[in-house]
Write a protein that holds these residues in place. Structure first.
Motif, mmCIF file in Angstrom:
data_model
loop_
_atom_site.group_PDB
_atom_site.id
_atom_site.type_symbol
_atom_site.label_atom_id
_atom_site.label_comp_id
_atom_site.label_asym_id
_atom_site.label_seq_id
_atom_site.Cartn_x
_atom_site.Cartn_y
_atom_site.Cartn_z
ATOM 1 N N HIS A 210 -1.388 6.260 -10.163
ATOM 2 C CA HIS A 210 -1.006 6.530 -8.783
ATOM 3 C C HIS A 210 -0.084 5.464 -8.211
ATOM 4 O O HIS A 210 0.208 5.485 -7.024
ATOM 5 C CB HIS A 210 -2.257 6.637 -7.923
ATOM 6 N N TYR B 141 4.977 6.636 -1.116
ATOM 7 C CA TYR B 141 4.368 6.856 0.197
ATOM 8 C C TYR B 141 4.728 5.709 1.133
ATOM 9 O O TYR B 141 5.121 5.923 2.280
ATOM 10 C CB TYR B 141 2.857 6.970 0.031
ATOM 11 N N ARG C 104 8.363 5.991 2.083
ATOM 12 C CA ARG C 104 8.585 6.991 3.129
ATOM 13 C C ARG C 104 8.193 6.417 4.489
ATOM 14 O O ARG C 104 8.913 6.591 5.470
ATOM 15 C CB ARG C 104 7.759 8.245 2.833
ATOM 16 N N LEU D 295 -1.068 13.096 7.147
ATOM 17 C CA LEU D 295 -0.878 12.156 6.054
ATOM 18 C C LEU D 295 0.511 12.279 5.458
ATOM 19 O O LEU D 295 0.995 11.385 4.791
ATOM 20 C CB LEU D 295 -1.936 12.394 4.976
ATOM 21 N N ALA D 296 1.165 13.420 5.693
ATOM 22 C CA ALA D 296 2.428 13.655 4.992
ATOM 23 C C ALA D 296 3.650 13.359 5.844
ATOM 24 O O ALA D 296 4.652 12.905 5.311
ATOM 25 C CB ALA D 296 2.481 15.107 4.515
ATOM 26 N N LEU E 156 -6.515 3.031 0.975
ATOM 27 C CA LEU E 156 -5.316 2.661 0.234
ATOM 28 C C LEU E 156 -5.490 1.319 -0.457
ATOM 29 O O LEU E 156 -4.946 1.076 -1.521
ATOM 30 C CB LEU E 156 -4.125 2.559 1.183
ATOM 31 N N PRO F 123 -9.158 2.540 -3.463
ATOM 32 C CA PRO F 123 -9.583 3.944 -3.365
ATOM 33 C C PRO F 123 -10.987 4.205 -3.896
ATOM 34 O O PRO F 123 -11.554 5.266 -3.641
ATOM 35 C CB PRO F 123 -8.548 4.692 -4.211
ATOM 36 N N SER G 282 -3.807 16.837 -0.596
ATOM 37 C CA SER G 282 -3.332 16.418 -1.913
ATOM 38 C C SER G 282 -2.588 15.090 -1.857
ATOM 39 O O SER G 282 -2.442 14.432 -2.891
ATOM 40 C CB SER G 282 -2.461 17.494 -2.539
ATOM 41 N N VAL G 283 -2.155 14.672 -0.651
ATOM 42 C CA VAL G 283 -1.598 13.325 -0.531
ATOM 43 C C VAL G 283 -2.666 12.297 -0.889
ATOM 44 O O VAL G 283 -2.390 11.298 -1.550
ATOM 45 C CB VAL G 283 -1.054 13.085 0.889
ATOM 46 N N LEU H 176 -5.035 12.662 -3.002
ATOM 47 C CA LEU H 176 -5.135 12.611 -4.459
ATOM 48 C C LEU H 176 -3.990 11.795 -5.044
ATOM 49 O O LEU H 176 -4.196 10.994 -5.959
ATOM 50 C CB LEU H 176 -5.101 14.022 -5.054
ATOM 51 N N SER H 177 -2.782 11.988 -4.495
ATOM 52 C CA SER H 177 -1.639 11.237 -5.011
ATOM 53 C C SER H 177 -1.816 9.749 -4.801
ATOM 54 O O SER H 177 -1.309 8.948 -5.570
ATOM 55 C CB SER H 177 -0.351 11.659 -4.315
ATOM 56 N N LEU H 178 -2.517 9.386 -3.741
ATOM 57 C CA LEU H 178 -2.690 7.971 -3.445
ATOM 58 C C LEU H 178 -3.856 7.377 -4.215
ATOM 59 O O LEU H 178 -4.243 6.244 -3.964
ATOM 60 C CB LEU H 178 -2.888 7.766 -1.951
ATOM 61 N N GLY H 179 -4.420 8.137 -5.116
ATOM 62 C CA GLY H 179 -5.416 7.551 -6.004
ATOM 63 C C GLY H 179 -6.853 7.813 -5.628
ATOM 64 O O GLY H 179 -7.761 7.280 -6.259
ATOM 65 N N ARG I 129 -1.942 21.275 -1.547
ATOM 66 C CA ARG I 129 -0.719 21.723 -2.207
ATOM 67 C C ARG I 129 -0.832 21.525 -3.709
ATOM 68 O O ARG I 129 -1.200 20.461 -4.183
ATOM 69 C CB ARG I 129 0.481 20.952 -1.670
ATOM 70 N N GLY J 43 -7.509 16.837 -10.716
ATOM 71 C CA GLY J 43 -6.284 17.372 -10.149
ATOM 72 C C GLY J 43 -6.491 18.204 -8.915
ATOM 73 O O GLY J 43 -7.619 18.523 -8.520
ATOM 74 N N PRO J 44 -5.409 18.570 -8.263
ATOM 75 C CA PRO J 44 -5.480 19.417 -7.075
ATOM 76 C C PRO J 44 -6.013 20.826 -7.378
ATOM 77 O O PRO J 44 -6.596 21.459 -6.502
ATOM 78 C CB PRO J 44 -4.037 19.465 -6.574
#
Lengths: 408, 275
Positions: free
Chosen positions: A264, A271, A274, B54-55, B109, B112, B152-153, B155-158, B188, B202-203
């Motif tokens: 990640h 992130y 952004r 979050l996005a 963050l 996690p 899902s953000v 999840l992307s952030l760990g 997503r 996973g998502p």
């Protein structure tokens, strides 16, 4: 920066009074004028050019300030690197500041290879005029006056082009002169020269990425690109170019292992990137060697954390190189994602079958073929016929619901 | 707020049912227009809204909502809307400053592993504050609503998918069951459905588990025949009603097109582009 143009020049605390009504004069966008930018027609975003005119067109006029463009590299990183250089060269010509980060080549080397701008072309012609071919004899134009009213119309171009020109043209066969290059202010980040200080607090992000993020934030704060900072006399744009993120040289094992340990790290970095860009007058282009990353889910989440995403697929070394269908092109360009910024709709491209080619002096993106003509605007069966059919249907006693288009 | 969607879902800001968990998901398409719909819908319904963005940034939601006829800044000032801007909060965590003033909500963050407890506490505090602060003479708001733009953000952030599931479960217990409010969450995914390979991180897995919990799903995906400029994709609406005699599901499929200030939904094959 996801803020519309009119809020750029002001501290964000003033917003509530300004935006109480949805009726706004368009003239307010004149408050901010940074060379090399223009407001978007659709949503009032401040746009900058990528340097490739056809790519600007594809992205809905240009790159919105505050967003990230992700370029998935082609196999040998030749064309993606070229787009990155175009982006930086455009910044040099527009007197924007640059921030270049790389782990592979020294950023100064990348800057030395920038393509030379064709400047006289831009200075002499007004935006409505098309550059005339130099070999075209003037007297032949004088002689032919049959279609005089058409002589000022632009020539038909096969390449995609934005209507007004705020980008410049470049000659990739020449390098930019050093004096032009040195006039621009450039911050470079070369990973081997930055000792990564180990801190235990960042577990989700790699040291290299957090060092990069930190130095980018320092530049943004120091040079006054921050939107929250009090407005100085002149505002400028910071162009951030990050080369080959996610490759092994950044200390990332995304591209070498099926089950990477820092799964990640890159997503977390993007992130943070952004977040930094949304609050500052800066715009970034990131290239990632996506063909090395096996995990599609991971790549999908990386793509979603960028705003624009395009992928280059070069024919070099593939069997498509000899396919007669592609004989005019050097590769395919896939639009993976277009941004949603301050509006519900996104500027979808007309079609997604796009190819790129590198001509002797210029990189262009063209349509591979036209899409089927299905749209709401095309004229088809006249509405009168449909209405007649509907009357017959209602006469037969079937459903008389008032739907316009569907009455069986 | 899209009136067409309201008539499909048979709700309106004046009358809507409480205690619902609405799951919005997308695949090879973008379902964020539905989040904007629900945001303006619940703000018009005078609900107390807690929005975890979050996005995207606040400016983005604010300008879109303005086009939909809702002013987020006013709602925030009135106390109707509690807005967590994940992007802004994350910077202080990702780049630690000497004086750390950021809220604790995004502390996952930093590490996690412990899960999303701090984020849940933020949600709980903001939805329960509504019932306690009535006596101060402020306007009284309806049942609380929790909106999450993009799980899902996380999840992307760990964050572990199990931890996200715990978070949604706690939120559902607090918001839907206890306070009879509503919850809208977006997940997503990308790639085809058949690609699911038992990956517990996973998502895809998260989406399956959440589909099991929710009462209404809106699943957005691209057209199976490929990209089209005038039809942006299709929405599968699936109700899961718990009646006395067990579960009852009902499915409907619509194609949609997003406009500047709304979206239109129509039955398959009835777009004005092809008729």
């Amino acid at each position: 920066m996801a803020a519309p143009v009119n809020s750029v020049g002001k501290p964000s605390a003033e917003r509530p009074q300004i935006n109480c009504t949805s009726f706004q004069k368009k003239t307010r966008s004149k408050l901010i004028s940074i060379p090399g930018t223009r407001p978007s027609v659709q949503n009032g975003q401040l746009l900058v050019s990528t340097g490739v005119t056809s790519l600007d067109y594809l992205l809905g006029g240009g790159l919105a300030v505050g967003t990230v463009l992700l370029i998935e590299e082609d196999r040998y990183d030749s064309y993606s690197r070229m787009i990155l250089k175009y982006f930086l060269a455009e910044g040099v010509v527009c007197r924007h500041e640059l921030f270049v980060a790389s782990a592979q080549d020294n950023p100064d080397d990348i800057l030395q290879e920038l393509p030379a701008p064709i400047l006289d072309d831009v200075a002499m012609h007004k935006p409505v005029e098309q550059p005339r071919l130099p070999c075209e004899p003037q007297d032949s134009l004088d002689a032919m006056k049959i279609a005089w009213r058409y002589q000022n119309l632009p020539k038909v171009q096969s390449a995609l082009a934005s209507s007004s020109r705020f980008g410049h043209y470049y000659d990739v066969s020449k390098m930019m002169e050093p004096e032009i290059r040195q006039a621009a202010k450039c911050h470079s980040f070369y990973l081997p020269e930055h000792p990564t200080q180990s801190s235990a607090t960042h577990s989700a992000m790699l040291e290299s990425y957090s060092t990069l993020l930190k130095s980018l934030q320092e530049v943004i704060h120091r040079e006054g690109f921050d939107l929250a900072a009090p407005m100085s006399k002149s505002r400028n744009i910071l162009r951030v170019g990050l080369h080959s993120l996610g490759s092994a040289l950044w200390g990332d094992d995304l591209s070498c292992q099926d089950n990477p340990t820092h799964r990640h790290a890159l997503a977390t970095f993007l992130y943070g990137l952004r977040a930094l860009l949304r609050s500052s007058l800066s715009v970034a282009v990131v290239t990632i060697p996506s063909h090395l990353i096996q995990d599609r889910t991971l790549m999908g989440s990386i793509t979603r954390l960028c705003d624009n995403a395009i992928a280059l697929e070069s024919f070099k070394g593939s069997e498509r190189e000899t396919n007669p269908l592609y004989k005019d092109y050097h590769g395919l360009l896939h639009v993976r994602q277009v941004p949603h910024l301050n509006c519900l709709t996104n500027q979808l491209p007309d079609h997604k079958d796009l190819a790129f080619k590198l001509k002797r002096k210029q990189f262009t993106i063209e349509r591979l073929h036209l899409p089927p003509d299905l749209s709401e605007t095309v004229s088809r069966v006249s509405r009168g016929e449909l209405a007649g059919a509907a009357m017959v249907a209602s006469a037969c006693g079937s459903s008389t619901s008032g739907t316009k288009h569907l009455d069986f | 707020m899209f009136t067409e969607l309201n008539s499909i879902l048979n709700t309106s800001p004046e009358s809507f049912s409480g205690g619902d968990f609405i799951l919005v998901s997308d695949r090879q398409s973008d379902a964020s227009f539905l989040i904007h719909h629900f945001l303006s819908f619940y703000l018009r319904a005078q609900c107390k809204v807690c929005f975890l963005s979050l996005a995207q940034s606040f400016n983005h939601y604010s300008s879109v909502s303005q086009r939909l006829g809702v002013n987020l800044t006013q709602a925030k000032d009135k106390g109707q809307l509690i807005f967590l801007e994940g992007l802004k909060e994350s910077l202080s965590v990702l780049i630690p400053q000497a004086a750390d003033t950021g809220s604790q909500a995004m502390s996952f963050l930093r590490n996690p592993a412990p899960g999303l407890q701090s984020l849940y506490e933020f949600v709980r505090d903001s939805v329960t504050a509504s019932s306690s602060s009535v006596e101060e003479g402020t306007e009284e708001w309806g049942p609380p609503v929790l909106l999450v733009d993009d799980l899902s953000v996380l999840l992307s952030l760990g964050v572990n998918a199990g931890a996200v599931l715990d978070f949604t479960h706690y939120c559902r217990a607090a918001v839907c069951s206890q306070l009879q409010g509503n919850m809208v969450m977006l997940v997503r995914c990308d790639g085809g459905e058949e690609e699911y390979d038992g990956d517990v991180e996973g998502p895809e897995w998260l989406l399956r588990c959440l589909t099991h919990q929710c009462s209404l799903t809106l699943h957005v995906h691209g057209l199976p025949t490929g990209y089209c400029r005038d039809i942006h994709g299709q929405v599968e609406v699936c109700w899961r009603r718990r009646r006395g005699d067990g579960q009852h599901t009902q499915k409907k499929l619509f194609q949609y097109k997003v406009h500047d200030k709304g979206a239109s939904f129509f039955a398959r094959g009835t777009s004005s582009a092809v008729l």
